[in-house]
Design a protein around this motif. Structure first.
Motif, PDB file in Angstrom:
ATOM      1  N   ALA A  72       1.117  -1.377   0.404  1.00 57.62           N
ATOM      2  CA  ALA A  72       0.302  -0.233  -0.053  1.00 57.62           C
ATOM      3  C   ALA A  72       0.758   1.068   0.101  1.00 57.62           C
ATOM      4  CB  ALA A  72      -0.691  -0.087   1.097  1.00 57.62           C
ATOM      5  N   THR A  73       2.292   1.040   0.933  1.00 54.76           N
ATOM      6  CA  THR A  73       2.980   2.241   0.711  1.00 54.76           C
ATOM      7  C   THR A  73       3.428   2.544  -0.478  1.00 54.76           C
ATOM      8  OG1 THR A  73       2.938   1.852   3.141  1.00 54.76           O
ATOM      9  CG2 THR A  73       4.850   3.551   1.762  1.00 54.76           C
ATOM     10  N   ALA A  74       4.052   1.607  -1.282  1.00 54.17           N
ATOM     11  CA  ALA A  74       4.674   2.063  -2.525  1.00 54.17           C
ATOM     12  C   ALA A  74       3.711   2.422  -3.316  1.00 54.17           C
ATOM     13  CB  ALA A  74       4.955   0.716  -3.531  1.00 54.17           C
ATOM     14  N   ALA A  75       2.130   2.046  -2.965  1.00 51.02           N
ATOM     15  CA  ALA A  75       1.045   2.481  -4.233  1.00 51.02           C
ATOM     16  C   ALA A  75       1.020   4.090  -4.396  1.00 51.02           C
ATOM     17  CB  ALA A  75      -0.049   1.878  -3.855  1.00 51.02           C
ATOM     18  N   ALA A  79       1.290   6.957  -6.314  1.00 48.68           N
ATOM     19  CA  ALA A  79       0.029   7.755  -6.540  1.00 48.68           C
ATOM     20  C   ALA A  79       0.780   9.441  -6.397  1.00 48.68           C
ATOM     21  CB  ALA A  79      -0.079   7.564  -5.885  1.00 48.68           C
ATOM     22  N   ILE A  80       1.690   9.623  -5.685  1.00 48.33           N
ATOM     23  CA  ILE A  80       2.288  11.265  -5.654  1.00 48.33           C
ATOM     24  C   ILE A  80       2.824  11.021  -6.836  1.00 48.33           C
ATOM     25  CG2 ILE A  80       3.416  12.353  -4.553  1.00 48.33           C
ATOM     26  CD1 ILE A  80       3.260  10.328  -1.741  1.00 48.33           C
ATOM     27  N   PHE A  81       3.552  10.201  -7.679  1.00 47.40           N
ATOM     28  CA  PHE A  81       4.133  10.423  -9.028  1.00 47.40           C
ATOM     29  C   PHE A  81       3.626  11.052  -9.483  1.00 47.40           C
ATOM     30  CE2 PHE A  81       5.682   9.290 -12.685  1.00 47.40           C
ATOM     31  CZ  PHE A  81       6.787  10.246 -12.925  1.00 47.40           C
ATOM     32  N   GLN A  82       1.631  10.272  -9.508  1.00 45.29           N
ATOM     33  CA  GLN A  82       1.242  10.468 -10.804  1.00 45.29           C
ATOM     34  C   GLN A  82       0.442  11.468 -10.454  1.00 45.29           C
ATOM     35  OE1 GLN A  82      -1.727   7.931 -12.429  1.00 45.29           O
ATOM     36  NE2 GLN A  82       0.070   7.601 -13.587  1.00 45.29           N
ATOM     37  N   VAL A  83       0.432  12.579  -9.571  1.00 44.37           N
ATOM     38  CA  VAL A  83      -0.276  13.824  -9.162  1.00 44.37           C
ATOM     39  C   VAL A  83       0.568  14.626  -9.446  1.00 44.37           C
ATOM     40  CG1 VAL A  83      -1.221  15.254  -7.448  1.00 44.37           C
ATOM     41  CG2 VAL A  83      -1.410  13.003  -7.263  1.00 44.37           C
ATOM     42  N   VAL A  84       2.156  14.197  -9.188  1.00 44.31           N
ATOM     43  CA  VAL A  84       3.158  15.537  -9.578  1.00 44.31           C
ATOM     44  C   VAL A  84       3.142  15.498 -11.642  1.00 44.31           C
ATOM     45  CG1 VAL A  84       5.106  16.457  -9.886  1.00 44.31           C
ATOM     46  CG2 VAL A  84       4.175  15.323  -7.843  1.00 44.31           C
ATOM     47  N   SER A  85       3.219  14.691 -12.115  1.00 46.05           N
ATOM     48  CA  SER A  85       3.595  14.331 -13.312  1.00 46.05           C
ATOM     49  C   SER A  85       2.162  14.825 -13.890  1.00 46.05           C
ATOM     50  CB  SER A  85       3.623  12.989 -14.395  1.00 46.05           C
ATOM     51  OG  SER A  85       2.572  12.086 -13.376  1.00 46.05           O
ATOM     52  N   ALA A  86       0.664  14.421 -13.606  1.00 54.77           N
ATOM     53  CA  ALA A  86      -0.287  15.129 -13.903  1.00 54.77           C
ATOM     54  C   ALA A  86      -0.437  16.322 -13.951  1.00 54.77           C
ATOM     55  CB  ALA A  86      -1.899  14.505 -13.380  1.00 54.77           C
ATOM     56  N   ARG A 108       1.438   6.929 -17.046  1.00 50.47           N
ATOM     57  CA  ARG A 108       0.799   5.421 -16.942  1.00 50.47           C
ATOM     58  C   ARG A 108       1.497   4.798 -16.517  1.00 50.47           C
ATOM     59  NH1 ARG A 108       1.023   7.738 -22.920  1.00 50.47           N
ATOM     60  NH2 ARG A 108      -1.174   8.596 -23.158  1.00 50.47           N
ATOM     61  N   TRP A 109       2.363   4.376 -16.817  1.00 48.07           N
ATOM     62  CA  TRP A 109       3.110   3.009 -16.618  1.00 48.07           C
ATOM     63  C   TRP A 109       3.225   2.849 -14.552  1.00 48.07           C
ATOM     64  CZ3 TRP A 109       4.030  -1.717 -17.912  1.00 48.07           C
ATOM     65  CH2 TRP A 109       3.371  -2.321 -18.918  1.00 48.07           C
ATOM     66  N   SER A 110       3.418   4.151 -14.531  1.00 45.80           N
ATOM     67  CA  SER A 110       3.364   4.201 -12.847  1.00 45.80           C
ATOM     68  C   SER A 110       1.815   4.060 -11.585  1.00 45.80           C
ATOM     69  CB  SER A 110       3.755   5.863 -12.389  1.00 45.80           C
ATOM     70  OG  SER A 110       3.072   6.506 -12.716  1.00 45.80           O
ATOM     71  N   GLY A 111       0.545   4.281 -12.942  1.00 43.89           N
ATOM     72  CA  GLY A 111      -0.351   4.139 -12.415  1.00 43.89           C
ATOM     73  C   GLY A 111      -0.562   3.015 -12.653  1.00 43.89           C
ATOM     74  N   ALA A 112      -0.295   2.578 -13.909  1.00 42.05           N
ATOM     75  CA  ALA A 112      -0.328   0.246 -13.971  1.00 42.05           C
ATOM     76  C   ALA A 112      -0.168   0.073 -12.609  1.00 42.05           C
ATOM     77  CB  ALA A 112       0.004   0.446 -15.414  1.00 42.05           C
ATOM     78  N   ILE A 113       0.921  -0.004 -12.099  1.00 42.25           N
ATOM     79  CA  ILE A 113       2.163  -0.821 -11.024  1.00 42.25           C
ATOM     80  C   ILE A 113       1.368   0.048 -10.255  1.00 42.25           C
ATOM     81  CG2 ILE A 113       4.579  -0.977 -10.158  1.00 42.25           C
ATOM     82  CD1 ILE A 113       5.742  -0.158 -12.592  1.00 42.25           C
ATOM     83  N   ALA A 114       0.975   0.851  -9.805  1.00 40.05           N
ATOM     84  CA  ALA A 114       0.381   1.554  -8.255  1.00 40.05           C
ATOM     85  C   ALA A 114      -0.287   0.630  -8.387  1.00 40.05           C
ATOM     86  CB  ALA A 114       0.068   3.218  -8.451  1.00 40.05           C
ATOM     87  N   PHE A 115      -1.451   0.365  -9.092  1.00 37.18           N
ATOM     88  CA  PHE A 115      -2.567  -0.076  -9.248  1.00 37.18           C
ATOM     89  C   PHE A 115      -2.379  -1.621  -8.751  1.00 37.18           C
ATOM     90  CE2 PHE A 115      -6.368  -2.684 -11.455  1.00 37.18           C
ATOM     91  CZ  PHE A 115      -7.875  -2.075 -10.984  1.00 37.18           C
ATOM     92  N   VAL A 116      -1.789  -2.530  -9.793  1.00 38.69           N
ATOM     93  CA  VAL A 116      -1.464  -4.126  -9.219  1.00 38.69           C
ATOM     94  C   VAL A 116      -0.842  -3.736  -8.115  1.00 38.69           C
ATOM     95  CG1 VAL A 116       0.244  -5.785  -9.721  1.00 38.69           C
ATOM     96  CG2 VAL A 116      -0.975  -3.747 -11.449  1.00 38.69           C
ATOM     97  N   ALA A 117      -0.066  -2.731  -7.261  1.00 39.55           N
ATOM     98  CA  ALA A 117       0.275  -2.908  -6.022  1.00 39.55           C
ATOM     99  C   ALA A 117      -0.473  -3.361  -4.835  1.00 39.55           C
ATOM    100  CB  ALA A 117       1.114  -1.840  -5.864  1.00 39.55           C
ATOM    101  N   LEU A 175      -9.907  12.369  -6.683  1.00 38.78           N
ATOM    102  CA  LEU A 175     -10.864  11.502  -5.618  1.00 38.78           C
ATOM    103  C   LEU A 175     -10.785  10.682  -5.347  1.00 38.78           C
ATOM    104  CD1 LEU A 175     -13.368  11.328  -4.082  1.00 38.78           C
ATOM    105  CD2 LEU A 175     -14.965  10.509  -5.908  1.00 38.78           C
ATOM    106  N   LEU A 176      -9.926   9.593  -6.300  1.00 32.49           N
ATOM    107  CA  LEU A 176      -9.091   8.575  -6.266  1.00 32.49           C
ATOM    108  C   LEU A 176      -7.801   8.309  -5.405  1.00 32.49           C
ATOM    109  CD1 LEU A 176      -9.099   5.673  -7.575  1.00 32.49           C
ATOM    110  CD2 LEU A 176      -7.044   6.539  -9.180  1.00 32.49           C
ATOM    111  N   PHE A 177      -6.928   9.877  -5.691  1.00 30.86           N
ATOM    112  CA  PHE A 177      -5.873  10.097  -5.225  1.00 30.86           C
ATOM    113  C   PHE A 177      -6.413   9.938  -3.519  1.00 30.86           C
ATOM    114  CE2 PHE A 177      -2.646  12.915  -3.336  1.00 30.86           C
ATOM    115  CZ  PHE A 177      -1.708  11.702  -2.744  1.00 30.86           C
ATOM    116  N   ALA A 178      -7.175  10.858  -3.089  1.00 34.17           N
ATOM    117  CA  ALA A 178      -7.718  11.036  -2.191  1.00 34.17           C
ATOM    118  C   ALA A 178      -7.922   9.886  -1.423  1.00 34.17           C
ATOM    119  CB  ALA A 178      -8.629  12.153  -2.177  1.00 34.17           C
ATOM    120  N   LEU A 179      -8.900   8.739  -2.202  1.00 36.05           N
ATOM    121  CA  LEU A 179      -9.507   7.890  -1.280  1.00 36.05           C
ATOM    122  C   LEU A 179      -8.327   7.005  -1.552  1.00 36.05           C
ATOM    123  CD1 LEU A 179     -12.563   7.161  -3.623  1.00 36.05           C
ATOM    124  CD2 LEU A 179     -12.611   7.887  -0.742  1.00 36.05           C
ATOM    125  N   LEU A 180      -7.476   6.552  -2.001  1.00 30.92           N
ATOM    126  CA  LEU A 180      -5.997   5.626  -1.682  1.00 30.92           C
ATOM    127  C   LEU A 180      -5.400   6.198  -0.252  1.00 30.92           C
ATOM    128  CD1 LEU A 180      -4.409   3.810  -1.871  1.00 30.92           C
ATOM    129  CD2 LEU A 180      -2.888   5.633  -3.951  1.00 30.92           C
TER     130      LEU A 180
END
Length: 200
Positions: A72-75, A79-86, A108-117, A175-180
């Protein structure tokens, strides 16, 4: 003049206001689909008899909870990288430097890996532990966790639709980031603050 306007509307598509309204309706339908996913997960976690044991442990972990905590911490880190990159790609960062072309692929890849984690975490939360409500923290964690996958469903559907209004993806992503963060803080962060707990 009226004839020309009508002809242009027919050729170029619907007026912007009508198109925006259609996009909003579509986004709301996606949100309903996400809510149904979240509700389904909550119902399953509530009616399923928890096993209390892991299905499998990843190499390097000796117990279930540390594995869930670190995944969960890795995700969250991804996800923080997702927010900054977006934010960089949308031009929301206080910098004049343009986002590099490869950033979209990293996003895209960071998001996919985060979801898989998150998947082993969610699976064991639902299968091993069930939907917990014995105190405020666990109840919030259960709600945040189920809602996260509902929000993920909504965002993925919106991402594939060309009719979304400009605010749809930032709202869904936020919302997705906040829930995570909510799910992580009510479980992993809480775990890290306890004394004498195993970390692997």
């Amino acid at each position: 003049m009226n004839t020309d306007t009508d002809t242009n509307a027919t050729v170029d598509g619907p007026p912007p206001r009508a198109s925006a309204r259609a996009g909003t309706v579509m986004f709301l339908l996606f949100a309903v689909a996400g809510a149904l996913v979240a509700l389904s997960l909550g119902i399953y976690g509530n009616v399923h008899e928890p096993t209390g044991r892991p299905l499998a442990l990843l190499v390097g972990f000796t117990s279930l909870t540390p594995m869930k905590v670190w995944l969960a911490t890795a995700a969250v880190v991804l996800a923080i990288f997702q927010v900054v990159s977006a934010a960089w790609m949308f031009g929301w960062l206080p910098t004049k430097r343009k986002a590099p072309a490869y950033l979209s692929q990293l996003h895209r890849w960071s998001g996919a890996i985060a979801f898989v984690a998150t998947l082993p975490v969610a699976y064991h939360c639902l299968w091993s532990l069930g939907f917990s409500t014995f105190d405020t923290r666990t109840a919030l964690h259960s709600l945040f966790g189920c809602a996260f996958y509902g929000a993920f469903t909504t965002k993925m559907l919106a991402l594939r639709s060309p009719k979304m209004p400009g605010w749809a993806l930032p709202v869904a992503g936020g919302l997705l980031f906040a829930l995570l963060i909510g799910a992580w803080s009510t479980a992993a962060l809480w775990y890290f603050t306890q004394s004498g707990v195993p970390l692997r």
